[in-house]
Design a protein around this motif. Structure first.
Motif, short mmCIF file in Angstrom:
data_model
loop_
_atom_site.label_atom_id
_atom_site.label_comp_id
_atom_site.label_asym_id
_atom_site.label_seq_id
_atom_site.Cartn_x
_atom_site.Cartn_y
_atom_site.Cartn_z
N ILE A 1 1.87 -2.97 -6.26
CA ILE A 1 1.97 -1.73 -5.48
C ILE A 1 0.72 -0.92 -5.73
O ILE A 1 0.50 -0.43 -6.84
CB ILE A 1 3.22 -0.93 -5.92
CG1 ILE A 1 4.47 -1.80 -5.76
CG2 ILE A 1 3.35 0.38 -5.15
CD1 ILE A 1 5.51 -1.53 -6.80
N ASN A 2 -0.12 -0.82 -4.71
CA ASN A 2 -1.37 -0.08 -4.88
C ASN A 2 -1.09 1.42 -4.75
O ASN A 2 -0.80 1.92 -3.67
CB ASN A 2 -2.39 -0.52 -3.83
CG ASN A 2 -3.74 0.14 -4.09
OD1 ASN A 2 -4.02 0.55 -5.23
ND2 ASN A 2 -4.55 0.25 -3.06
N ILE A 3 -1.19 2.11 -5.90
CA ILE A 3 -0.94 3.57 -5.88
C ILE A 3 -2.26 4.34 -5.79
O ILE A 3 -2.26 5.57 -5.79
CB ILE A 3 -0.13 4.02 -7.13
CG1 ILE A 3 -0.88 3.66 -8.43
CG2 ILE A 3 1.25 3.41 -7.11
CD1 ILE A 3 -0.20 4.23 -9.68
N ARG A 4 -3.36 3.61 -5.71
CA ARG A 4 -4.69 4.21 -5.77
C ARG A 4 -4.98 5.15 -4.61
O ARG A 4 -5.77 6.08 -4.74
CB ARG A 4 -5.72 3.06 -5.80
CG ARG A 4 -7.16 3.43 -5.93
CD ARG A 4 -7.44 3.97 -7.30
NE ARG A 4 -8.79 4.50 -7.38
CZ ARG A 4 -9.14 5.72 -7.01
NH1 ARG A 4 -8.26 6.56 -6.50
NH2 ARG A 4 -10.39 6.13 -7.14
N ASN A 5 -4.32 4.90 -3.44
CA ASN A 5 -4.64 5.70 -2.25
C ASN A 5 -3.57 6.73 -1.90
O ASN A 5 -3.57 7.29 -0.81
CB ASN A 5 -4.91 4.77 -1.06
CG ASN A 5 -6.10 3.88 -1.34
OD1 ASN A 5 -7.11 4.34 -1.88
ND2 ASN A 5 -5.98 2.59 -1.04
N GLU B 1 0.86 -1.18 0.00
CA GLU B 1 0.00 0.00 0.00
C GLU B 1 0.90 1.24 0.00
O GLU B 1 1.45 1.60 1.04
CB GLU B 1 -0.88 -0.05 1.25
CG GLU B 1 -2.10 0.81 1.25
CD GLU B 1 -3.11 0.49 0.15
OE1 GLU B 1 -3.29 -0.68 -0.23
OE2 GLU B 1 -3.70 1.46 -0.36
N ALA B 2 1.08 1.86 -1.17
CA ALA B 2 1.99 3.01 -1.26
C ALA B 2 1.36 4.23 -0.58
O ALA B 2 0.18 4.51 -0.76
CB ALA B 2 2.30 3.33 -2.72
N THR B 3 2.18 4.95 0.18
CA THR B 3 1.65 6.10 0.92
C THR B 3 2.04 7.44 0.28
O THR B 3 1.51 8.47 0.64
CB THR B 3 2.17 6.09 2.38
OG1 THR B 3 3.60 6.01 2.32
CG2 THR B 3 1.62 4.90 3.16
N SER B 4 3.01 7.41 -0.62
CA SER B 4 3.42 8.65 -1.30
C SER B 4 4.03 8.28 -2.65
O SER B 4 4.32 7.09 -2.92
CB SER B 4 4.48 9.38 -0.46
OG SER B 4 5.66 8.60 -0.41
N ILE B 5 4.24 9.29 -3.48
CA ILE B 5 4.86 9.06 -4.80
C ILE B 5 6.25 8.46 -4.61
O ILE B 5 6.62 7.48 -5.26
CB ILE B 5 4.93 10.39 -5.59
CG1 ILE B 5 3.50 10.86 -5.92
CG2 ILE B 5 5.77 10.27 -6.84
CD1 ILE B 5 3.44 12.28 -6.44
N GLU B 6 7.02 9.02 -3.66
CA GLU B 6 8.39 8.56 -3.42
C GLU B 6 8.37 7.09 -2.96
O GLU B 6 9.16 6.28 -3.41
CB GLU B 6 9.08 9.41 -2.33
CG GLU B 6 9.23 10.89 -2.68
CD GLU B 6 7.91 11.67 -2.61
OE1 GLU B 6 7.05 11.33 -1.76
OE2 GLU B 6 7.73 12.61 -3.41
N ASP B 7 7.44 6.79 -2.06
CA ASP B 7 7.30 5.43 -1.54
C ASP B 7 7.01 4.46 -2.69
O ASP B 7 7.66 3.41 -2.81
CB ASP B 7 6.15 5.45 -0.50
CG ASP B 7 5.97 4.12 0.20
OD1 ASP B 7 6.96 3.38 0.30
OD2 ASP B 7 4.83 3.84 0.64
N ALA B 8 6.07 4.83 -3.55
CA ALA B 8 5.70 3.96 -4.68
C ALA B 8 6.91 3.73 -5.59
O ALA B 8 7.17 2.61 -6.04
CB ALA B 8 4.56 4.59 -5.46
N LEU B 9 7.65 4.80 -5.85
CA LEU B 9 8.79 4.70 -6.78
C LEU B 9 9.93 3.89 -6.19
O LEU B 9 10.73 3.30 -6.92
CB LEU B 9 9.26 6.11 -7.18
CG LEU B 9 8.33 6.81 -8.18
CD1 LEU B 9 8.64 8.30 -8.27
CD2 LEU B 9 8.42 6.18 -9.56
#
Ligand SMILES: Cc1cc2nc3c(=O)[nH]c(=O)nc-3n(C[C@H](O)[C@H](O)[C@H](O)COP(=O)(O)OP(=O)(O)OC[C@H]3O[C@@H](n4cnc5c(N)ncnc54)[C@H](O)[C@@H]3O)c2cc1C
Length: 338
Positions: free
Chosen positions: A59-63, A8-16
């Motif tokens: 990686i869920n970027i939806r939230n 569950e990604a919490t930020s753009i940086e986290d997702a990347l």
């Protein structure tokens, strides 16, 4: 379906930090170690369910916060976060009032249920719907195979396929919304793993099959779409979008067109004309644009623009019907401007 972990990604940086590839790269050269983005999940899970990709991690970027807003300013134009759903776009009053063709394209895409789930970022990054590409039994060029099954003049089921730029791959681009976005000269904001940000015009975002058979967009691993930006239209800009599917209720496009025209009285000052379901990427018809520039908005000129657009069409064995169909909707969309 293979087992995968969920992040569950919490930020753009986290997702990347988590992502290591794109669905496209994994489809072309499977590692079975992929960690890929999921926004609405409609396209990603189709590939997984068919067994065509077996990612280790989703990686869920939806939230991720702040990727789900729409803002409009008279001078600066429209900014749409990549996680905005098609349902939200469909009812936005600024889009309806200032970008009619986009409003029409969104409202004709998929079904209400799908629009509730689908995000704009996922929509423009989805892969094409060629049945051979989507079948685990067919290793086509797009999946590092050795042929295009659709192209074959006798056995190829190519009724839905491309009539323009149909070289190594004859698929058509799946996003009918991109047809309208490109006609409005939209651009895509992309952030990479180093935190660098670039804004790429829609014309440069999509990649022709001739340039790179593995890809349909320029997106590579460790890049995320954060926004789609559309310039403010001038006061005299008018637009119209028409989609023809096999069914009235809902279906993928057989042919669609978005026309954006800056008018001067009854004359077309300049035209932006984009065709969907014609080529492997949304196709800007320079021929139609040139035919309309500085011309009166009338039936004769609209017909000439439609003829010009189709002058470069090279239909396959089973999709010749698309040529008169495109001529008809291009002409109709231009005449709706008047
Ligand atoms: C039956 C059916 C009919 C449809 N009809 C139409 C139609 O007529 N017109 C139309 O335009 N669409 C249509 N669609 C497409 C649909 O509306 C979705 O837009 C699309 O399937 C993907 O959206 P998504 O948000 O679910 O993306 P996902 O499946 O989550 O993602 C799609 C791809 O984009 C990547 N991705 C997602 N978000 C980002 C991001 N922010 N940055 C980088 N990469 C990202 C993912 O990794 C994946 O590769 C249809 C779909 C179905 C199933």
């Amino acid at each position: 379906m293979n087992k995968f972990s969920w992040y569950e990604a919490t930020s753009i940086e986290d997702a990347l930090q988590q992502v290591n590839t794109t669905v496209s790269e994994e489809l072309y050269q499977s590692t079975n170690e992929a960690a890929v983005f999921k926004s609405g999940g409609i396209d990603v899970f189709d590939w997984i369910k068919e067994g065509l990709i077996k990612p280790k991690k989703i990686i869920n970027i939806r939230n991720i916060p702040n990727l789900d807003t729409i803002s409009f300013h008279e001078k600066e134009g429209l900014r749409i976060g990549s996680n905005v759903t098609l349902a939200e776009l469909a009812t936005n009053p600024n889009i309806k009032n200032h970008y009619l063709a986009l409003h029409q394209a969104v409202n004709h895409a998929a079904t209400p249920q799908l629009r509730n789930m689908s995000t704009l970022g996922g929509n423009i990054a989805q892969r094409n719907r060629c049945w051979y590409f989507r079948s685990a039994d067919h290793q086509c060029f797009r999946k590092a195979g050795d042929r295009c099954f659709a192209r074959h003049s006798e056995t190829g089921e190519n009724e839905n396929h491309a009539i323009i730029d149909n070289g190594s791959c004859v698929s058509i681009h799946a996003s009918s919304i991109a047809t309208a976005l490109m006609a409005f000269n939209a651009s895509v904001v992309i952030v990479n793993g180093k935190g660098e940000r670039k804004e790429v015009s829609m014309d440069d975002f999509f990649v022709s099959a001739g340039k790179d058979i593995a890809m349909e967009t320029i997106l590579v691993a460790k890049e995320i779409i954060t926004e789609i930006v559309i310039p403010a239209p001038s006061k005299n800009t008018k637009s119209y979008y028409i989609k023809q599917g096999a069914r009235e209720s809902y279906d993928w496009s057989m042919a669609d067109v978005a026309v954006v025209i800056e008018t001067a009285g009854d004359t077309c000052k300049s035209a932006s004309i984009v065709l969907g379901a014609a080529a492997p990427v949304p196709y800007r018809s320079v021929q139609a644009q040139e035919a309309m520039a500085k011309k009166a908005l009338n039936t004769e000129n609209a017909s000439a623009a439609a003829e010009a657009a189709m002058s470069i069409a090279r239909p396959l064995s089973k999709n010749g019907y698309k040529v008169p169909l495109f001529k008809s909707i291009i002409k109709e969309a231009i005449l709706k401007i008047t």
